[in-house]
Write a protein that holds these residues in place. Structure first.
Motif, PDB file in Angstrom:
ATOM      1  N   VAL A  18      27.087  34.358  44.762  1.00  0.00           N
ATOM      2  CA  VAL A  18      28.351  35.067  44.715  1.00  0.00           C
ATOM      3  C   VAL A  18      28.983  34.746  43.699  1.00  0.00           C
ATOM      4  CG1 VAL A  18      30.487  34.680  46.137  1.00  0.00           C
ATOM      5  CG2 VAL A  18      28.320  34.798  47.422  1.00  0.00           C
ATOM      6  N   TYR A  19      29.055  33.832  42.933  1.00  0.00           N
ATOM      7  CA  TYR A  19      29.448  33.475  41.633  1.00  0.00           C
ATOM      8  C   TYR A  19      29.480  34.450  40.593  1.00  0.00           C
ATOM      9  CZ  TYR A  19      30.880  30.500  37.635  1.00  0.00           C
ATOM     10  OH  TYR A  19      31.390  30.465  36.157  1.00  0.00           O
ATOM     11  N   SER A  20      28.012  34.564  40.741  1.00  0.00           N
ATOM     12  CA  SER A  20      27.372  35.501  39.602  1.00  0.00           C
ATOM     13  C   SER A  20      28.156  36.867  39.748  1.00  0.00           C
ATOM     14  CB  SER A  20      25.999  35.629  39.469  1.00  0.00           C
ATOM     15  OG  SER A  20      25.421  34.454  39.367  1.00  0.00           O
ATOM     16  N   MET A  21      28.336  37.509  41.209  1.00  0.00           N
ATOM     17  CA  MET A  21      28.752  38.788  41.342  1.00  0.00           C
ATOM     18  C   MET A  21      30.417  38.682  41.136  1.00  0.00           C
ATOM     19  SD  MET A  21      26.630  40.967  42.595  1.00  0.00           S
ATOM     20  CE  MET A  21      27.655  42.028  43.526  1.00  0.00           C
ATOM     21  N   GLU A  22      30.891  37.800  41.351  1.00  0.00           N
ATOM     22  CA  GLU A  22      32.556  37.523  41.112  1.00  0.00           C
ATOM     23  C   GLU A  22      32.796  37.903  39.476  1.00  0.00           C
ATOM     24  OE1 GLU A  22      35.443  37.335  43.078  1.00  0.00           O
ATOM     25  OE2 GLU A  22      34.104  37.979  44.630  1.00  0.00           O
ATOM     26  N   ASN A  23      31.765  36.994  38.888  1.00  0.00           N
ATOM     27  CA  ASN A  23      31.925  37.002  37.571  1.00  0.00           C
ATOM     28  C   ASN A  23      31.484  38.223  36.898  1.00  0.00           C
ATOM     29  OD1 ASN A  23      30.331  36.216  34.455  1.00  0.00           O
ATOM     30  ND2 ASN A  23      31.991  35.037  35.036  1.00  0.00           N
ATOM     31  N   ALA A  24      30.676  38.829  37.161  1.00  0.00           N
ATOM     32  CA  ALA A  24      30.308  40.451  36.714  1.00  0.00           C
ATOM     33  C   ALA A  24      31.440  41.306  36.854  1.00  0.00           C
ATOM     34  CB  ALA A  24      29.183  40.631  37.426  1.00  0.00           C
ATOM     35  N   VAL A  25      32.090  40.992  38.379  1.00  0.00           N
ATOM     36  CA  VAL A  25      33.412  42.198  38.518  1.00  0.00           C
ATOM     37  C   VAL A  25      34.445  41.885  37.687  1.00  0.00           C
ATOM     38  CG1 VAL A  25      34.957  42.672  40.371  1.00  0.00           C
ATOM     39  CG2 VAL A  25      32.647  42.345  41.052  1.00  0.00           C
ATOM     40  N   LEU A  26      34.667  40.437  37.418  1.00  0.00           N
ATOM     41  CA  LEU A  26      35.725  40.033  36.453  1.00  0.00           C
ATOM     42  C   LEU A  26      35.501  40.587  35.311  1.00  0.00           C
ATOM     43  CD1 LEU A  26      38.136  37.825  36.362  1.00  0.00           C
ATOM     44  CD2 LEU A  26      36.507  36.280  35.330  1.00  0.00           C
ATOM     45  N   ASN A  27      34.336  40.768  34.720  1.00  0.00           N
ATOM     46  CA  ASN A  27      34.214  41.185  33.388  1.00  0.00           C
ATOM     47  C   ASN A  27      33.858  42.923  33.291  1.00  0.00           C
ATOM     48  OD1 ASN A  27      33.933  38.867  31.351  1.00  0.00           O
ATOM     49  ND2 ASN A  27      33.165  38.125  32.996  1.00  0.00           N
ATOM     50  N   LEU A  28      34.140  43.421  34.240  1.00  0.00           N
ATOM     51  CA  LEU A  28      33.738  45.083  34.345  1.00  0.00           C
ATOM     52  C   LEU A  28      34.721  45.616  33.268  1.00  0.00           C
ATOM     53  CD1 LEU A  28      33.650  45.988  38.207  1.00  0.00           C
ATOM     54  CD2 LEU A  28      31.629  46.071  36.669  1.00  0.00           C
ATOM     55  N   PRO A  29      34.171  46.370  32.435  1.00  0.00           N
ATOM     56  CA  PRO A  29      34.986  47.443  31.597  1.00  0.00           C
ATOM     57  C   PRO A  29      36.021  48.115  32.223  1.00  0.00           C
ATOM     58  CG  PRO A  29      32.662  47.413  30.891  1.00  0.00           C
ATOM     59  CD  PRO A  29      32.795  46.820  32.342  1.00  0.00           C
ATOM     60  N   PRO A  30      37.039  48.525  31.691  1.00  0.00           N
ATOM     61  CA  PRO A  30      38.064  49.502  32.310  1.00  0.00           C
ATOM     62  C   PRO A  30      37.327  50.726  32.867  1.00  0.00           C
ATOM     63  CG  PRO A  30      38.928  48.489  30.260  1.00  0.00           C
ATOM     64  CD  PRO A  30      37.280  48.092  30.345  1.00  0.00           C
ATOM     65  N   GLY A  31      37.648  50.992  34.075  1.00  0.00           N
ATOM     66  CA  GLY A  31      37.180  52.381  34.682  1.00  0.00           C
ATOM     67  C   GLY A  31      35.736  52.090  35.006  1.00  0.00           C
ATOM     68  N   GLN A  32      35.144  50.969  35.138  1.00  0.00           N
ATOM     69  CA  GLN A  32      33.874  50.707  35.552  1.00  0.00           C
ATOM     70  C   GLN A  32      33.665  49.940  36.845  1.00  0.00           C
ATOM     71  OE1 GLN A  32      30.583  51.621  36.230  1.00  0.00           O
ATOM     72  NE2 GLN A  32      30.524  52.053  34.172  1.00  0.00           N
ATOM     73  N   GLU A  33      32.919  50.249  37.856  1.00  0.00           N
ATOM     74  CA  GLU A  33      32.937  49.335  39.161  1.00  0.00           C
ATOM     75  C   GLU A  33      31.472  49.060  39.439  1.00  0.00           C
ATOM     76  OE1 GLU A  33      36.531  51.220  41.899  1.00  0.00           O
ATOM     77  OE2 GLU A  33      34.674  52.310  41.820  1.00  0.00           O
ATOM     78  N   GLU A  34      30.636  49.385  38.918  1.00  0.00           N
ATOM     79  CA  GLU A  34      29.439  48.933  39.254  1.00  0.00           C
ATOM     80  C   GLU A  34      28.487  48.314  38.330  1.00  0.00           C
ATOM     81  OE1 GLU A  34      27.939  52.909  42.184  1.00  0.00           O
ATOM     82  OE2 GLU A  34      27.503  53.040  40.056  1.00  0.00           O
ATOM     83  N   MET A  35      27.345  47.464  38.638  1.00  0.00           N
ATOM     84  CA  MET A  35      26.544  47.019  37.989  1.00  0.00           C
ATOM     85  C   MET A  35      25.098  47.084  37.887  1.00  0.00           C
ATOM     86  SD  MET A  35      26.948  43.029  39.807  1.00  0.00           S
ATOM     87  CE  MET A  35      28.878  43.529  39.972  1.00  0.00           C
ATOM     88  N   VAL A  36      24.333  46.660  36.995  1.00  0.00           N
ATOM     89  CA  VAL A  36      22.860  46.835  37.033  1.00  0.00           C
ATOM     90  C   VAL A  36      22.345  45.524  37.234  1.00  0.00           C
ATOM     91  CG1 VAL A  36      20.874  47.225  35.676  1.00  0.00           C
ATOM     92  CG2 VAL A  36      23.086  48.865  35.579  1.00  0.00           C
ATOM     93  N   TRP A  37      21.278  45.375  37.989  1.00  0.00           N
ATOM     94  CA  TRP A  37      20.433  44.158  38.279  1.00  0.00           C
ATOM     95  C   TRP A  37      19.283  44.456  37.692  1.00  0.00           C
ATOM     96  CZ3 TRP A  37      20.828  42.420  44.036  1.00  0.00           C
ATOM     97  CH2 TRP A  37      22.141  41.968  44.524  1.00  0.00           C
TER      98      TRP A  37
END
Length: 303
Positions: free
Chosen positions: A129-148
């Motif tokens: 959960v911490y890792s998810m929150e951190n990835a969301v915190l660092n999403l570039p502008p206009g970006q909502e998704e991440m890659v695993w």
């Protein structure tokens, strides 16, 4: 002309234009009623749109889903988890945010299940959960998704997490972080994992399962997935044995904890990196298994 088009076997109505999507978001917000504090900050229009997409634009289901997330966030307080809460879990580099983006600008979470170093379910989920929150915190502008990017080097069935942990993890990620996954790469999973995956897959929403790609270094066709997503030198570094520097990553995460404290106004509310909150036992959650009728195969897909 109807503002919505019917799709699917059950005739689910989905918007066909951005304006119609915005109208759905407005209706969902009206259903939720007045929100305050962190709930209001969390439930942005783009957030509501993700929940609607996750429930195929069904307003009733999306409302139920986000209400449950708001309740979970108010209790679990994921934004208050800080580095020192999960440092022991993180010390082997089994899950970390990469220092690069994929070619489409998605943040990348690198996972090495072969580096599992603990056995406590609550701690493992808290770390994720911490890792998810951190990835969301660092999403570039206009970006909502991440890659695993999941590298199975060193993984054996003895290091497989218990089914209960898998079930709880799937529940949290799918119900409280909807539409956050762009693609999940399973890199060089051993043959025995394919059997394990057949057990895990029923816990995955079909939309999520379709985003999972099996990639093998000795299969040129499947390796095209990596070539499409990443610059080779960057992904190769993340698949190396010396890819993780704990001291440097700790500094980065502590800096991000400060950023999270500002973002969520944690200092003024008695929270933040210096005052972590206790995390409730997730085993009390009601877990809804999602059944998938599709049979698992090891066929590599790139769509």
């Amino acid at each position: 002309m109807s503002a919505l088009r019917k799709v699917g076997k059950r005739g689910v109505e989905e918007p066909s234009t951005p304006a119609q999507e915005d109208a759905k978001v407005k209706e969902l917000r009206a259903r939720l009623g007045p929100l305050t504090g962190r709930s209001l900050q969390y439930a942005t229009d783009s957030c509501l749109k993700r929940y609607l997409r996750a429930r195929s634009w069904n307003l009733k289901k999306a409302e139920k889903m986000i209400r449950e997330s708001l309740t979970w966030r108010a209790t679990y307080k994921p934004e208050e988890i800080c580095w020192k809460d999960i440092a022991t879990e993180a010390e082997t580099g089994k899950v970390y945010r990469a220092n690069f983006l994929d070619k489409q600008g998605h943040p990348v979470l690198v996972m090495h299940p072969g580096r599992q170093n603990t056995s406590m379910r609550e701690g493992q989920i808290k770390h994720l959960v911490y890792s998810m929150e951190n990835a969301v915190l660092n999403l570039p502008p206009g970006q909502e998704e991440m890659v695993w990017l999941v590298d199975f080097k060193g993984w054996t069935i003895n290091k497989a997490v218990p089914l209960k942990t898998v079930q709880e993890t799937a529940y949290v990620l799918q119900n409280h972080y909807p539409e956050r996954l762009s693609v999940g790469i399973l890199y060089n999973p051993p043959h025995i994992f394919e059997t394990f995956y057949t057990i895990v897959k029923p816990f995955l929403d079909p939309r999520t399962a379709r985003k999972v790609k099996f990639v093998y270094s000795d299969d040129a066709e499947s390796m095209k997935v990596l070539d499409t997503l990443f610059d080779k030198d960057k992904v190769d570094a993340s698949l190396a044995d010396d890819d993780f520097d704990l001291a440097e990553y700790a500094k980065l995460m502590q800096s991000d904890d400060e950023k999270a404290a500002v973002t969520w106004n944690l200092r003024g509310s008695g929270g933040g990196a210096d005052t972590p909150r206790p995390i409730p036992n997730l085993s009390t959650l009601k877990l809804d298994t999602v059944n998938s009728s599709s049979r698992y195969t090891a066929t590599i897909t790139t769509g």
